[in-house]
Design an enzyme around this catalytic site. Structure first.
Site, short mmCIF file in Angstrom:
data_model
loop_
_atom_site.label_atom_id
_atom_site.label_comp_id
_atom_site.label_asym_id
_atom_site.label_seq_id
_atom_site.Cartn_x
_atom_site.Cartn_y
_atom_site.Cartn_z
CG ASP A 127 44.24 38.09 44.34
OD1 ASP A 127 43.75 38.92 43.73
OD2 ASP A 127 44.64 37.11 43.91
CG MET A 169 42.41 40.21 38.46
SD MET A 169 43.98 40.56 38.35
CE MET A 169 44.30 40.44 36.50
#
Ligand code: F6P
Length: 342
Positions: A127, A169
């Protein structure tokens, strides 16, 4: 000196490169390394393996995942086990603990450090949301996978005159969506930092069609949310660690565009494919550098620190700097992406 290491939280490409670098750097300084299995769980349960600077370790550089295994542990269970952790480390003769993980793991590292455990942290996550470092390893590999997927979706979208939604994501931040969207020439990008209005998304796509374009690619981060009062979204379920479950925003957007524009729309969720496989060259180098620097910090006794990329250099920051808040996409990056959309 005896160093212990563990990998915790969601896996990502590059974890093995860090482990290898820790073992090899330690060996070069006459230190030995043990690895705890399955993250914090292995440390609490004293499940450890001796790691040798041999051919097997040498070969893990390019392997995805983590040879030590990983896992998540409920916070209460972890904090309640601090005495056991300290006893396990002391019984094993451990002088330093190198923890490799994201925000949650680094918070755990800070907690142990505050309780007198000599800890050095290594930030990882696809991330890219850990503060105080320009990049976490794993991010570049995830962006490469997502970009490849977007490239492929362009050709099928164009052939069928379709709108393709690609959900990537990014629970709280939109770094993967931003970078993959820019690299893949997406026509729209939706990220958690900027709640979207579905009307605006449809208007931008409709404008493309009015200009004669017949297809469109929209990249959406899994954590993207509609602006308040614009679109109903089902409440998210929560897993056993208190983490919200993501994975349907793309389908919701696809449904809305299909209805509002009468377009042919498909949605693809890339999911855990983004976390698997071999790390990119960038991630191999970054992970290796982190492993070397973290081990050297441990050898020097610089505990309570986290390795971080600052420009070209790997430096040491405090746990507080690393876990205070998440690193979100700054406005200037968002604005430069916006001018390319449509
Ligand atoms: O934090 C990294 C991450 O890959 C997120 O992008 C994603 O939402 C989450 O982990 C998925 O976690 P799990 O493996 O528990 O499904």
């Amino acid at each position: 000196m005896r160093i212990a290491t563990l990998t915790s939280g969601g896996d990502c490409p590059g974890l093995n490169a860090v482990i290898r670098a820790v073992v090899r750097t330690a060996a070069g300084h006459g230190a030995t390394v043990v690895g705890y299995e399955d993250g914090w769980q292995g440390l609490v349960e004293d499940r450890r393996v001796q790691l040798y600077d041999d051919e097997d370790i040498d070969r893990i550089l390019t392997r995805g995942g983590t040879v030590l295994g990983t896992g998540r542990m409920p916070v209460d269970e972890f904090t309640g086990a601090v005495d056991r952790v300290k006893a396990n480390l002391s019984d094993a003769g451990i002088d330093a603990l190198v923890v490799i993980g994201g925000e949650g793991t680094l918070k755990g590292g800070r907690f142990l450090h505050m309780h007198g455990v000599p800890v050095v942290g290594v930030p990882k996550t696809i991330d890219n949301d850990v503060n105080a470092t320009d990049y976490t390893f794993g991010f570049d590999s995830a962006v490469a996978v997502a970009t490849d997927a977007i490239d492929r979706l362009h050709t099928t979208a164009e052939s069928h005159d379709r709108v393709m939604i690609v959900e990537v994501m990014g629970r709280h931040v939109g770094w993967i969506a931003l970078h993959a969207g820019m690299a893949g020439g997406a026509h729209d990008i939706l990220i958690p930092e900027h709640p979207f209005d579905i009307e605006d998304v449809c208007t931008r796509m409709a404008r493309r069609f009015q200009m004669g374009e017949k297809y469109g690619i929209i990249v959406v981060a899994e954590g993207a949310v509609p602006a308040e009062g614009t679109l109903e979204m089902a409440e998210r379920e929560v897993d056993q660690y208190g983490h919200e479950k993501f994975g349907n925003i793309g389908a919701l957007i696809a449904h809305e565009i299909q209805n509002r524009l009468d377009a042919d729309v498909r949605s693809t969720v890339l999911g855990h494919v983004q976390r698997g496989g071999t790390p990119t060259a960038f991630d191999r180098v970054l992970a290796t550098r982190y492993g070397v620097h973290a081990t050297k910090a441990a050898l020097r006794g610089e505990f309570g620190t986290v390795v971080a990329l600052r420009g070209e250099a790997v430096s040491l920051v405090s746990f507080d700097d690393a876990v205070g808040s998440l690193k979100v996409v700054p406005d200037h990056r968002w604005e430069s992406a916006l001018s390319l959309l449509g």
